[in-house]
Design a protein around this motif. Structure first.
Motif, PDB file in Angstrom:
ATOM      1  N   GLY A  80      44.776  79.825 125.862  1.00  0.00           N
ATOM      2  CA  GLY A  80      46.134  79.334 126.057  1.00  0.00           C
ATOM      3  C   GLY A  80      47.171  80.314 125.540  1.00  0.00           C
ATOM      4  O   GLY A  80      48.213  80.545 126.172  1.00  0.00           O
ATOM      5  N   MET A  81      46.905  80.907 124.376  1.00  0.00           N
ATOM      6  CA  MET A  81      47.821  81.906 123.828  1.00  0.00           C
ATOM      7  C   MET A  81      47.922  83.122 124.746  1.00  0.00           C
ATOM      8  O   MET A  81      49.014  83.648 124.985  1.00  0.00           O
ATOM      9  CB  MET A  81      47.339  82.332 122.440  1.00  0.00           C
ATOM     10  N   ALA A  82      46.771  83.564 125.265  1.00  0.00           N
ATOM     11  CA  ALA A  82      46.777  84.722 126.159  1.00  0.00           C
ATOM     12  C   ALA A  82      47.570  84.429 127.420  1.00  0.00           C
ATOM     13  O   ALA A  82      48.305  85.291 127.922  1.00  0.00           O
ATOM     14  CB  ALA A  82      45.342  85.109 126.512  1.00  0.00           C
ATOM     15  N   LEU A  83      47.454  83.215 127.945  1.00  0.00           N
ATOM     16  CA  LEU A  83      48.192  82.844 129.145  1.00  0.00           C
ATOM     17  C   LEU A  83      49.695  82.858 128.890  1.00  0.00           C
ATOM     18  O   LEU A  83      50.479  83.345 129.725  1.00  0.00           O
ATOM     19  CB  LEU A  83      47.742  81.453 129.614  1.00  0.00           C
ATOM     20  N   ILE A  84      50.099  82.341 127.744  1.00  0.00           N
ATOM     21  CA  ILE A  84      51.530  82.335 127.410  1.00  0.00           C
ATOM     22  C   ILE A  84      52.057  83.756 127.262  1.00  0.00           C
ATOM     23  O   ILE A  84      53.137  84.101 127.771  1.00  0.00           O
ATOM     24  CB  ILE A  84      51.767  81.523 126.124  1.00  0.00           C
ATOM     25  N   CYS A  85      51.307  84.602 126.563  1.00  0.00           N
ATOM     26  CA  CYS A  85      51.743  85.993 126.386  1.00  0.00           C
ATOM     27  C   CYS A  85      51.798  86.725 127.728  1.00  0.00           C
ATOM     28  O   CYS A  85      52.710  87.526 127.965  1.00  0.00           O
ATOM     29  CB  CYS A  85      50.805  86.717 125.427  1.00  0.00           C
ATOM     30  N   PHE A  86      50.831  86.442 128.597  1.00  0.00           N
ATOM     31  CA  PHE A  86      50.820  87.083 129.911  1.00  0.00           C
ATOM     32  C   PHE A  86      52.030  86.653 130.744  1.00  0.00           C
ATOM     33  O   PHE A  86      52.662  87.473 131.412  1.00  0.00           O
ATOM     34  CB  PHE A  86      49.531  86.731 130.648  1.00  0.00           C
ATOM     35  N   ALA A  87      52.342  85.373 130.696  1.00  0.00           N
ATOM     36  CA  ALA A  87      53.432  84.852 131.523  1.00  0.00           C
ATOM     37  C   ALA A  87      54.800  85.220 130.973  1.00  0.00           C
ATOM     38  O   ALA A  87      55.770  85.329 131.734  1.00  0.00           O
ATOM     39  CB  ALA A  87      53.317  83.332 131.645  1.00  0.00           C
ATOM     40  N   GLY A  88      54.906  85.415 129.663  1.00  0.00           N
ATOM     41  CA  GLY A  88      56.205  85.712 129.063  1.00  0.00           C
ATOM     42  C   GLY A  88      56.612  87.163 129.278  1.00  0.00           C
ATOM     43  O   GLY A  88      56.102  88.057 128.594  1.00  0.00           O
ATOM     44  N   ARG A  89      57.527  87.381 130.201  1.00  0.00           N
ATOM     45  CA  ARG A  89      57.972  88.746 130.482  1.00  0.00           C
ATOM     46  C   ARG A  89      58.560  89.404 129.237  1.00  0.00           C
ATOM     47  O   ARG A  89      58.500  90.624 129.079  1.00  0.00           O
ATOM     48  CB  ARG A  89      59.013  88.709 131.609  1.00  0.00           C
ATOM     49  N   PHE A  90      59.107  88.613 128.353  1.00  0.00           N
ATOM     50  CA  PHE A  90      59.709  89.135 127.125  1.00  0.00           C
ATOM     51  C   PHE A  90      58.714  89.949 126.314  1.00  0.00           C
ATOM     52  O   PHE A  90      59.083  90.934 125.655  1.00  0.00           O
ATOM     53  CB  PHE A  90      60.229  87.949 126.302  1.00  0.00           C
ATOM     54  N   TYR A  91      57.444  89.536 126.334  1.00  0.00           N
ATOM     55  CA  TYR A  91      56.438  90.197 125.509  1.00  0.00           C
ATOM     56  C   TYR A  91      55.993  91.548 126.045  1.00  0.00           C
ATOM     57  O   TYR A  91      55.223  92.242 125.380  1.00  0.00           O
ATOM     58  CB  TYR A  91      55.210  89.293 125.364  1.00  0.00           C
ATOM     59  N   TRP A  92      56.464  91.926 127.208  1.00  0.00           N
ATOM     60  CA  TRP A  92      56.040  93.189 127.804  1.00  0.00           C
ATOM     61  C   TRP A  92      57.204  94.157 127.935  1.00  0.00           C
ATOM     62  O   TRP A  92      57.213  95.024 128.809  1.00  0.00           O
ATOM     63  CB  TRP A  92      55.377  92.922 129.157  1.00  0.00           C
ATOM     64  N   GLN A  93      58.179  93.997 127.034  1.00  0.00           N
ATOM     65  CA  GLN A  93      59.348  94.866 127.007  1.00  0.00           C
ATOM     66  C   GLN A  93      59.604  95.330 125.580  1.00  0.00           C
ATOM     67  O   GLN A  93      59.332  94.620 124.617  1.00  0.00           O
ATOM     68  CB  GLN A  93      60.586  94.132 127.539  1.00  0.00           C
ATOM     69  N   GLY A  94      60.169  96.531 125.457  1.00  0.00           N
ATOM     70  CA  GLY A  94      60.585  97.034 124.155  1.00  0.00           C
ATOM     71  C   GLY A  94      59.444  97.131 123.158  1.00  0.00           C
ATOM     72  O   GLY A  94      58.293  97.430 123.516  1.00  0.00           O
ATOM     73  N   PRO A  95      59.717  96.841 121.884  1.00  0.00           N
ATOM     74  CA  PRO A  95      58.688  96.996 120.839  1.00  0.00           C
ATOM     75  C   PRO A  95      57.543  96.012 120.975  1.00  0.00           C
ATOM     76  O   PRO A  95      56.473  96.230 120.401  1.00  0.00           O
ATOM     77  CB  PRO A  95      59.476  96.767 119.540  1.00  0.00           C
ATOM     78  N   PHE A  96      57.722  94.938 121.736  1.00  0.00           N
ATOM     79  CA  PHE A  96      56.639  93.972 121.884  1.00  0.00           C
ATOM     80  C   PHE A  96      55.476  94.536 122.695  1.00  0.00           C
ATOM     81  O   PHE A  96      54.369  93.997 122.633  1.00  0.00           O
ATOM     82  CB  PHE A  96      57.169  92.691 122.540  1.00  0.00           C
TER      83      PHE A  96
END
Length: 439
Positions: A113-129
């Motif tokens: 579930g955590m992996a799915l949320i991180c995958f779907a959250g575009r925020f996590y694939w920008q900048g320092p994240f």
């Protein structure tokens, strides 16, 4: 990355009295040895110019290992009753294998579930994240493999191995749902899922800045020196916090006893961090427009610059010392054992007090580079920001007051704590009644 989220309470605190300070769940030395390990690696990194993100990760390891060693070898935390572990009488593995398999199913479902949320959250694939996601991508397979022997080994020694992860796994495999246990498990992991990527994202920039700092130039410039010291304190803070979010294990007595069950607490905390942060640039509570940094206002006054900078450094040191006091147990929105030592012997919320005082003294919102309206607006918005931290403190106390150890600490602080006594002297009031803090 895997952890235990059983809702075991800490050891009984005994009779609640007003004068003797309740015993802290954490040794005061754990965080100190962690800072020493981090400082040692920083010296090596400066010597060889290793200012990249991998070096920052090694810094986390250098911070964590001394704390783990001290906790096990000196404080012997694994022997505490609050771990829920009975080392003397391990059960036959046949008695716990079904429990362990259900628990692994619950853990793996949580991680999916955590992996799915991180995958779907575009925020996590920008900048320092992006770097934080890279770290978690490498960490996830190791956690998946190591969780099997860890759970099988630990469940044989737990006095009650049926925790929230087991409840979730049992429900997924057809058993009746234990709603409170599953909810507690999900809240605990939600804390890690939200805050750990943020911490991993902000560790490398600050660490690299310290590695590249020109110490010779800093000595001649009080503003630059105070800025470098403040940055160093923040690196200590985020490094210790990152280790705390990673190492939530029962054998270290650093497991999550409970995660805050109140929606108001989550709302108050989440709006202080991206992507929900309200105080960021152009955010609703951005109090910076129309203001200037303290060094701009005091330019040309070397003594005042030095004194003001020193005050800001001390405030940041108090903030870092609050995180240091947690040792391996730092995390927002959780109870992982009650602290009563260090700066927590002065105030119940030393980090919030120091952080807000720093913002007021560094921003000086009443002084404006624009109009009087700009100054009034900045002052009101910073006051609202401080109000949010007051709200956070109140919601945290509401959660922690469910623990009798915290009620004993609260009572002692109300009568003997330096900051509460100072506020009472200013307000001319008496100590509040013994017992739980107001909700």
């Amino acid at each position: 990355m895997f952890h235990d989220t059983g809702l075991a309470t800490s050891a009984p605190s005994g009779t609640i009295v007003s004068d003797p300070r309740p015993r802290s769940a954490v040794s005061g030395w754990v965080g100190i040895v962690g800072v020493a390990g981090l400082a040692g690696w920083l010296a090596v990194a400066r010597r060889y110019g290793m200012d990249g993100p991998y070096s920052a990760l090694v810094g986390l390891v250098a911070c964590a290992m001394p704390m783990i060693g001290w906790s096990l070898l000196v404080d012997k935390v694994h022997r505490r009753a609050s771990t829920g572990i009975d080392w003397a009488s391990p059960k036959p593995w046949r008695e716990t294998i079904d429990i362990s398999l259900a628990k692994l199913a619950g853990l793996w479902a949580t991680w999916a579930g955590m992996a799915l949320i991180c995958f779907a959250g575009r925020f996590y694939w920008q900048g320092p994240f992006v770097f934080a996601m890279w770290c978690l991508e490498w960490l996830a397979p190791a956690a998946l493999v190591l969780s099997v022997p860890y759970v099988l080994w630990l469940d044989r020694r737990l006095t009650e191995p049926r925790d929230g992860a087991w409840a979730l796994g049992a429900w997924l495999t057809g058993a009746p749902a234990d709603g409170p246990a599953i909810a507690g498990h999900c809240r605990a992991w939600a804390v890690k899922a939200f805050f750990l990527p943020f911490m991993l994202a902000i560790v490398p920039p600050g660490f690299g800045q310290l590695v590249r700092a020109d110490l010779g130039g800093l000595v001649r410039d009080p503003v630059a020196l105070s800025g470098a010291l403040v940055s160093a304190m923040f690196v200590v803070d985020v490094s210790l916090a990152s280790v705390g979010y990673l190492l939530t294990f029962r054998p270290l007595d650093s497991h999550i006893r409970s995660a805050n069950p109140f929606a108001a607490a989550w709302a108050a905390a989440l709006i202080c961090y991206p992507p929900f942060i309200l105080m960021d640039t152009n955010g609703p509570l951005d109090y910076h427009p129309g203001t200037a940094d303290w060094s701009w206002w005091f330019g040309g006054h070397p003594l005042l610059l030095a004194v003001w900078g020193a005050v800001l450094v001390v405030l940041t040191a108090i903030y870092a010392a609050a995180t240091c006091a947690f040792g391996l147990r730092f995390s927002n929105l959780t109870n992982r054992g009650i602290l009563t030592h260090g700066v927590y012997a002065w105030s119940r919320h030393p980090a919030y007090l120091a952080k807000n005082a720093f913002w007021w003294l560094s921003t000086l919102p009443v002084l404006t580079t624009g109009s009087m309206s700009d100054g009034a607006r900045a002052t009101l918005l910073l006051a609202a920001t401080s109000g949010i931290y007051w709200w956070r403190a109140r919601t945290e106390e509401r959660h922690l007051s469910l623990d009798p150890d915290y009620r004993a600490y609260w009572t002692w602080m109300e009568r003997r704590g330096a900051i509460p006594r100072a506020w009472r002297w200013i307000a001319g009031t008496r100590p509040r009644g013994i017992g739980a803090p107001e909700a």
